[in-house]
Write an enzyme that holds these catalytic residues in place. Structure first.
Site, PDB file in Angstrom:
ATOM      1  N   ASP A  77     -30.840  49.578-122.216  1.00  0.00           N
ATOM      2  CA  ASP A  77     -30.853  50.014-123.611  1.00  0.00           C
ATOM      3  C   ASP A  77     -29.730  51.016-123.854  1.00  0.00           C
ATOM      4  O   ASP A  77     -28.663  50.920-123.235  1.00  0.00           O
ATOM      5  CB  ASP A  77     -32.223  50.614-123.951  1.00  0.00           C
ATOM      6  CG  ASP A  77     -32.650  50.307-125.377  1.00  0.00           C
ATOM      7  OD1 ASP A  77     -32.081  50.939-126.292  1.00  0.00           O
ATOM      8  OD2 ASP A  77     -33.535  49.465-125.574  1.00  0.00           O
ATOM      9  N   HIS A 123     -32.863  54.929-129.161  1.00  0.00           N
ATOM     10  CA  HIS A 123     -33.681  53.726-129.009  1.00  0.00           C
ATOM     11  C   HIS A 123     -34.228  53.579-127.589  1.00  0.00           C
ATOM     12  O   HIS A 123     -35.406  53.257-127.385  1.00  0.00           O
ATOM     13  CB  HIS A 123     -32.833  52.510-129.391  1.00  0.00           C
ATOM     14  CG  HIS A 123     -33.581  51.227-129.504  1.00  0.00           C
ATOM     15  ND1 HIS A 123     -33.669  50.316-128.486  1.00  0.00           N
ATOM     16  CD2 HIS A 123     -34.273  50.693-130.540  1.00  0.00           C
ATOM     17  CE1 HIS A 123     -34.369  49.267-128.874  1.00  0.00           C
ATOM     18  NE2 HIS A 123     -34.755  49.466-130.123  1.00  0.00           N
ATOM     19  N   ASN A 151     -36.148  40.765-135.015  1.00  0.00           N
ATOM     20  CA  ASN A 151     -36.855  41.253-136.201  1.00  0.00           C
ATOM     21  C   ASN A 151     -36.327  40.670-137.505  1.00  0.00           C
ATOM     22  O   ASN A 151     -36.474  41.282-138.558  1.00  0.00           O
ATOM     23  CB  ASN A 151     -36.751  42.781-136.269  1.00  0.00           C
ATOM     24  CG  ASN A 151     -37.218  43.456-134.999  1.00  0.00           C
ATOM     25  OD1 ASN A 151     -38.157  43.009-134.360  1.00  0.00           O
ATOM     26  ND2 ASN A 151     -36.555  44.544-134.632  1.00  0.00           N
ATOM     27  N   SER A 153     -38.696  45.366-130.442  1.00  0.00           N
ATOM     28  CA  SER A 153     -38.161  46.253-129.405  1.00  0.00           C
ATOM     29  C   SER A 153     -39.262  47.002-128.680  1.00  0.00           C
ATOM     30  O   SER A 153     -39.053  47.485-127.560  1.00  0.00           O
ATOM     31  CB  SER A 153     -37.197  47.280-130.035  1.00  0.00           C
ATOM     32  OG  SER A 153     -35.974  46.700-130.363  1.00  0.00           O
TER      33      SER A 153
END
Length: 469
Positions: free
Chosen positions: A69, A102, A193, A252
């Protein structure tokens, strides 16, 4: 358990018509509910039966989850004690500091420190955390850094990897995930998404995860498609960069929930292969939507308690699927477009059905109803073999076949074709356009442009036009 109760039990036991008698004991629930401050807000953990799973295992320090990430905040109080050395593939150095925020939220969802009277709870409490930075300063990551991160994590001891990017369709990522799986690991990937239905085939080397709500309904923004393997809650309360906590939403965060459950499975049975661990999560998922694998929930919403229970017993599935060809019938005469339908069932679950004509693979599908549209016009008249091979989640296979006679009327009427531009004998220079008309009693499939015996271009739809230099 007073004297009166014990005396009454003894008296009842002496009666000839009483087979057995015992005290009516009261037991506390075996589920484990941690004391973290925000656990009451984390409905996602109860929805996947995590408290029941924790009565068996809260994870093992020998199992490491790699978080690919934007990096991880290594100073966060719920993460600091969990971190093992990782790597920064964006800058090619060992600095895995979270540059976007994130990655810290994803990491806390999978394996934040839990039952420590502060912060949040996670799925796999005791498992280690390997930060792999793959993103730029805006949180965007490339397929090459994802693939490099997966390979490095596998070589450095990670048994689970989470990639909260919608990259299941990438062949580069699939190759790296295959390697990770071959080293005994499980890779969880976000479905995305965009609220769309993808057309990509299933990637067998990753668990692609869609997002469900507290009522087990898929969020409207969650992607769907044949590549979806599992669903998991898509709204979490987790760790924030800088030491705090907050709510996050998206696939996520459904993905690291599945990664955490995979870590619990490997914690109770580290001898499992990557494929076996992946199959367990799919086999025991709570089937939602259409029966079996579907494009919304995959095999269902992940269930941590059932996955851990199955991993402990590790009962090998050696039962092959049952498969039959519904149509066409054996010995039938067919022509034109033919619908080949297959019936396939399995005690665990059918993973795919492959269709063959005369031993040549035509297509593979993972979605019911299992069907293939066969254009017999592309095959010569005569006898042909139609076969189907069903594969279950454990790799067991079964096949069925029928023999049919293809009989199509041969089209002997010739085509008509004419060049409309440039005209015969005209002078041309540099780049110009060639146009043509073509017709046929059955239909024109393709018009080709040849210049001095050399094929230059082709067009499959009218009006037929070609640019020639």
């Amino acid at each position: 358990r007073g004297r009166a109760e014990v005396a009454m039990m003894a008296a009842m036991a002496r009666q000839p018509e009483v087979e057995s008698v015992e005290l009516d004991e009261v037991y506390a629930p075996s589920d484990i509910y941690p004391n973290d401050a925000y656990f009451g807000s984390q409905w996602s953990l109860s929805r996947i039966s995590a408290p029941a799973a924790w009565s068996t295992s809260t994870g093992s320090t020998t199992i490491t989850i790699a978080i690919l990430d934007s990096g991880v905040d290594s100073t966060h109080p719920d993460l600091a004690s969990k971190i093992v050395p990782g790597w920064n593939f964006y800058d090619n150095n060992s600095n895995t500091t979270d540059v976007y925020g994130h990655g810290t939220a994803v990491a806390g969802t999978a394996t934040a420190a839990t039952n420590n009277s502060a912060g949040v709870a996670s799925v796999a409490w005791q498992c280690r955390l390997m930060p792999i930075r793959i993103s730029d300063l805006s949180g965007n990551a490339s397929t090459s850094t994802i693939a490099s991160g997966l390979t490095w994590a596998a070589d450095n001891g990670a048994r689970v990897a989470n990639v909260s990017y919608a990259c299941s369709s990438s062949s580069t990522v699939a190759t790296a995930a295959k390697y990770f799986q071959s080293r005994g690991g499980v890779v969880a990937v976000s479905a995305g998404n965009a609220g769309t239905t993808t057309t990509t085939a299933d990637n067998p080397y990753v668990l692609t995860v869609s997002a469900s709500d507290a009522s087990d309904l898929l969020y409207t923004w969650s992607n769907r498609g044949a590549e979806v393997d599992l669903a998991a809650p898509g709204l979490v309360y987790t760790t924030n960069r800088g030491g705090g906590y907050g709510g996050w939403q998206g696939t996520s965060f459904s993905s690291p929930i599945v990664a955490g459950v995979a870590a619990l499975v490997l914690s109770v049975n580290p001898s499992l292969s990557g494929a076996d661990a992946q199959n367990i999560l799919c086999q025991i998922a709570d089937d939602l939507g259409a029966a079996g694998k579907d494009t919304s929930y995959g095999w269902g919403r992940v269930n941590a308690a059932r996955a851990v229970a199955m991993a402990r017993t590790n009962t090998a599935d050696n039962t092959p699927p049952s498969v039959s060809i519904g149509s066409p019938a054996n010995g039938a005469t067919v022509s034109g477009l033919v619908n080949v339908s297959v019936n396939a069932t399995d005690n665990v679950g059918v993973a795919s059905v492959a269709f063959y004509i005369d031993g040549v693979l035509q297509t593979t599908t993972t979605i019911t109803p299992y069907a293939y549209s066969w254009n017999t016009l592309n095959w010569p008249n005569g006898t042909h073999t139609v076969a189907a091979v069903a594969t279950d989640r454990s790799g067991n296979t079964s096949s069925a076949q029928v023999s049919v006679n293809v009989s199509n009327t041969i089209d002997t009427t010739g085509l008509t074709v004419a060049i409309t531009s440039p005209t015969f004998g005209s002078t041309v220079s540099k780049s110009f356009t060639v146009t043509a008309n073509a017709s046929d009693n059955v239909g024109v499939t393709r018009v080709e442009l040849w210049v001095d015996g050399k094929l230059e271009s082709s067009d499959t739809s009218a009006p037929y036009s070609f640019s020639f230099n």
